[in-house]
Design an enzyme around this catalytic site. Structure first.
Site, PDB file in Angstrom:
ATOM      1  N   ASP A  31      -1.838 -35.962  -3.578  1.00  0.00           N
ATOM      2  CA  ASP A  31      -1.738 -35.285  -4.872  1.00  0.00           C
ATOM      3  C   ASP A  31      -1.454 -36.299  -5.980  1.00  0.00           C
ATOM      4  OD1 ASP A  31      -1.591 -33.388  -6.866  1.00  0.00           O
ATOM      5  OD2 ASP A  31       0.468 -32.801  -6.407  1.00  0.00           O
ATOM      6  N   HIS A  52      -3.418 -32.905 -16.036  1.00  0.00           N
ATOM      7  CA  HIS A  52      -3.085 -31.645 -16.724  1.00  0.00           C
ATOM      8  C   HIS A  52      -3.827 -31.457 -18.046  1.00  0.00           C
ATOM      9  CE1 HIS A  52       1.114 -31.346 -14.541  1.00  0.00           C
ATOM     10  NE2 HIS A  52       0.093 -31.431 -13.701  1.00  0.00           N
ATOM     11  N   HIS A  95      -3.047 -29.440  -3.103  1.00  0.00           N
ATOM     12  CA  HIS A  95      -2.862 -28.081  -3.614  1.00  0.00           C
ATOM     13  C   HIS A  95      -4.119 -27.560  -4.276  1.00  0.00           C
ATOM     14  CE1 HIS A  95      -2.227 -29.275  -7.868  1.00  0.00           C
ATOM     15  NE2 HIS A  95      -1.544 -30.281  -7.386  1.00  0.00           N
ATOM     16  N   ASP A 137      -6.434 -33.551  -9.957  1.00  0.00           N
ATOM     17  CA  ASP A 137      -5.194 -32.810  -9.688  1.00  0.00           C
ATOM     18  C   ASP A 137      -5.498 -31.355  -9.448  1.00  0.00           C
ATOM     19  OD1 ASP A 137      -2.549 -32.100  -9.440  1.00  0.00           O
ATOM     20  OD2 ASP A 137      -2.086 -32.243 -11.573  1.00  0.00           O
ATOM     21  N   GLU A 195       1.226 -25.153  -6.477  1.00  0.00           N
ATOM     22  CA  GLU A 195       2.078 -26.336  -6.656  1.00  0.00           C
ATOM     23  C   GLU A 195       2.502 -26.473  -8.105  1.00  0.00           C
ATOM     24  OE1 GLU A 195       3.079 -30.552  -7.583  1.00  0.00           O
ATOM     25  OE2 GLU A 195       1.424 -29.366  -8.390  1.00  0.00           O
ATOM     26  N   GLU A 196       1.575 -26.166  -9.015  1.00  0.00           N
ATOM     27  CA  GLU A 196       1.798 -26.517 -10.421  1.00  0.00           C
ATOM     28  C   GLU A 196       2.926 -25.739 -11.077  1.00  0.00           C
ATOM     29  OE1 GLU A 196       0.779 -29.055 -11.625  1.00  0.00           O
ATOM     30  OE2 GLU A 196      -1.219 -29.578 -10.956  1.00  0.00           O
TER      31      GLU A 196
END
Lengths: 453, 453
Positions: free
Chosen positions: B340, B411, B266, B278, B312-313
């Site tokens: 991912d 994140h 993503h 990520d 995606e997130e």
């Protein structure tokens, strides 16, 4: 019965991993070793501090015995920060380059040395150049790692002859100095030190590692201008040998105390960085094996002995002394496991022993694979345990963590505590402790006395 | 014949790894994406830049087709740097704590909010407290990762319900705010963002992640003083949806162009850090698969399609849209592979499909194990490819890199390019490309049409 034993082994291994993954003690020990003591080259005050600190660490652990083994070690010192410089590039003028003296190298004298550079990729190429083209020059060994090899240790093995044997080969042809491309997969401006060797009958010439980025640039510049001059200055020197020690702690076996399983790493490091992955993690993992046995109340049937070897990096005196004493005392080693490939995620173990011993260890694979230990097979044991080879039926076992990042840090200023991940280090400790448990519980009797011949 | 095919497959896979491990293009692409574009939350200008840059990147690659798929995405913005503070600790007075708004959270208003804190480890515990003890309070969800789990993804799975469902559960009982312990194995002063969910019929209350170190301290302080007050200030808000895109490049199959193998990651990321692991690495690996096929002259029998999914997130709109369009067009997907889980050393693949499909992939294990791919088995595919499930017989395959370090960075502000090792990332790309090659060469016909039901 076999099923019951399997269930017990499986449960014990689970306990080992559970405890290791939730404990911070070993990681904090590593922090002390790397941050409070730091680099600990053989013969240095820091190496002495590491000996005394790790002795005290094990004394506090309620082991059956903690002791030191005396060993005289080389005492090489780097001296002032090295200077490496191209001095007459037509394009760029002076170009500073990152170099570090190779361990054991003589210095250049305070004035440094300046000479033209000949680049070679192999000893054959050097031989072909002959005295005429080499005399008075700096030989630049620039064969890179083969990055297509999946195991970085194999790439290291294919390049490190340049570092070890370069100075003697070059000096035989009249060279005045040596530059060796750093032993790494990475493109960095960081130079990687490491041992080199001299011969008594060949002139000792100064030898330095040059970073891979600088090696590439030097090679490019040489293509433009074969009369390029390189200035190098190193004040390294070898002082008289110093008394030092292997540090040993053990838990006596409850049923066969005379049968020994060794687990070890080396306590010394290079003087750059903090010797975190090389080999602070191996030492702290070895101590952690003892802590895990004690903490979990595992009473090993055979003796577990953690050995923190001194002087792996530039002499192997600790490993040699350990094997000498073991032989003199007629000690029986079932196996010796070395962790000296970094504190990374475990992949498996390599075994240097008999087919029967390998079969015995492979039979434990179902117990170990759930923890990511898939790569169990014939392999290299380790430098420090190497001298034990051939004593009885000892199996030499190398712990194999993931190898991808190891040579980014190896022998450099960036081999620091920050590069170590607690979980990866502790998974390693648990993997080693699990194998030690299986070895102390079951032995390797399948092996027989001719194992390591 | 089978033997000949095996030899050819083996040789092709070797070529893929050799090229990937000696190429720097994909790593330099990742550098651009992370350093020049940076964080790229859905709806942000950086997300638009990432779409246009990756489209141009693939346009330059001589593919059969490069195109965009329109998709409306949520546009949430963090606003000013958050403030989190214990304001009345008897012991310590004011204590600043590291918090970050959860993605999608409403703000507190500029004045912030201040309330007492109730700590819980589970939804059951929260229910038991009931409205009386929760009303007007900040609910602090503090269930940690289970660090004994070897796969960190499993630990994440066991804790992330707090982040997703915490605000609704707390608001139902009259809470005014939520703090959630950061989703990580590590003890850090860094807070980890990530999506939370609201329900239309439940009041939307502000929710933030708190670093694990601060979570431990807050928990300690609460034990001393249950009337502790916490001040939190967040100016986050949700703006109108924005038009964005999935970015797609493909190489048409030479024999069965209508059968498609998708490989994707993503393109969006959280707004902290650089979205390196990520999922910058997953995107660049997907593009790298196409480069490797082109560079090595591999003409796939079936179509290879790299999909850089948007959003995606915080919405999964890209993955959802992709599956909708695939269905509308009656496309036949053989398999979809998602990367991912970070750009770490490959361990294997997890397959969500039929037994027959799993058997087909397991039959390739001897070709893949030499590259460290030992963990091939049933498993989770991935979020973006999830909506494809049930379309024909598509097998959903998740790339499994080593998981130990992923949640150190996930994140956060430290998910940066510097944390990515080129070899690890490229081994991942080569592993995925090898599986894509096998899928395009052989299909998964063993699977049958009822595969994913």
């Amino acid at each position: 019965m076999a099923q019951q034993q399997y269930a017990q082994d499986s449960a014990t291994i689970k306990k080992i991993y559970d405890n290791a993954l939730t404990s911070f003690e070993s990681y904090e020990n590593l922090r002390y070793l790397t941050k409070q003591i730091g680099a600990r080259l053989s013969g240095s005050p820091q190496a002495a501090a590491a000996v005394e600190w790790s002795r005290q660490l094990m004394e506090k652990m309620d082991l059956d015995t903690v002791y030191l083994q005396e060993v005289m070690v080389p005492h090489w010192v780097r001296g002032e920060k090295e200077i490496g410089r191209v001095t007459n590039s037509r394009l760029l003028g002076n170009v500073d380059m990152h170099i570090v003296a190779l361990g054991g190298s003589v210095g250049t004298g305070k004035q440094g040395l300046s000479a033209e550079v000949v680049e070679v990729k192999s000893f054959e190429e050097l031989e072909k150049l002959g005295k005429k083209k080499v005399k008075g020059k700096i030989v630049f060994f620039n064969r890179p790692f083969d990055n297509t090899l999946i195991q970085t240790g194999s790439a290291y093995g294919g390049a490190v002859d340049q570092r070890g044997g370069g100075p003697v080969a070059a000096a035989k042809l009249g060279a005045v100095g040596v530059l060796v491309r750093s032993m790494t997969n990475d493109y960095q401006t960081i130079a990687h030190t490491g041992s080199t060797r001299y011969q008594d009958d060949v002139e000792k010439i100064p030898a330095a590692a040059i970073s891979t980025v600088d090696a590439e640039q030097l090679s490019s510049l040489l293509k433009e201008d074969s009369e390029l001059k390189f200035y190098m200055r190193m004040t390294s020197e070898t002082l008289p040998d110093v008394l030092s020690y292997n540090v040993i702690g053990e838990i006596k076996g409850s049923e066969k105390p005379d049968e020994i399983v060794v687990v070890g790493g080396h306590l010394d490091s290079w003087d750059l960085g903090e010797g975190a992955h090389d080999d602070g993690t191996g030492c702290m993992q070895s101590v952690e094996v003892l802590r895990l046995f004690n903490e979990l109340g595992i009473k090993p049937k055979r003796t577990v002995r953690a050995v923190l070897f001194m002087n792996e990096e530039n002499g192997l005196r600790g490993g040699t002394k350990y094997a000498e004493l073991a032989k003199a005392r007629g000690e029986k080693h079932v196996a010796a496991i070395e962790s000296d490939a970094g504190g990374f995620t475990p992949r498996g173990f390599g075994l240097d022993g008999s087919k029967e011993q390998l079969q015995a260890v492979l039979a434990w694979k179902p117990l170990l694979a759930p923890y990511g230990l898939h790569e169990i097979g014939p392999g290299y044991g380790g430098a420090d345990i190497g001298p034990l080879k051939g004593q009885g039926s000892v199996a030499l076992i190398g712990f194999k963590p993931d190898s991808q990042r190891y040579f980014d840090y190896h022998h450099t200023e960036i081999d620091t505590f920050e590069q170590v991940n607690r979980r990866e280090m502790q998974l390693g400790a648990a993997s080693i402790a699990s194998l030690v448990y299986l070895l102390t519980e079951h032995g390797l009797d399948g092996g027989g006395a001719k194992a390591s011949k």
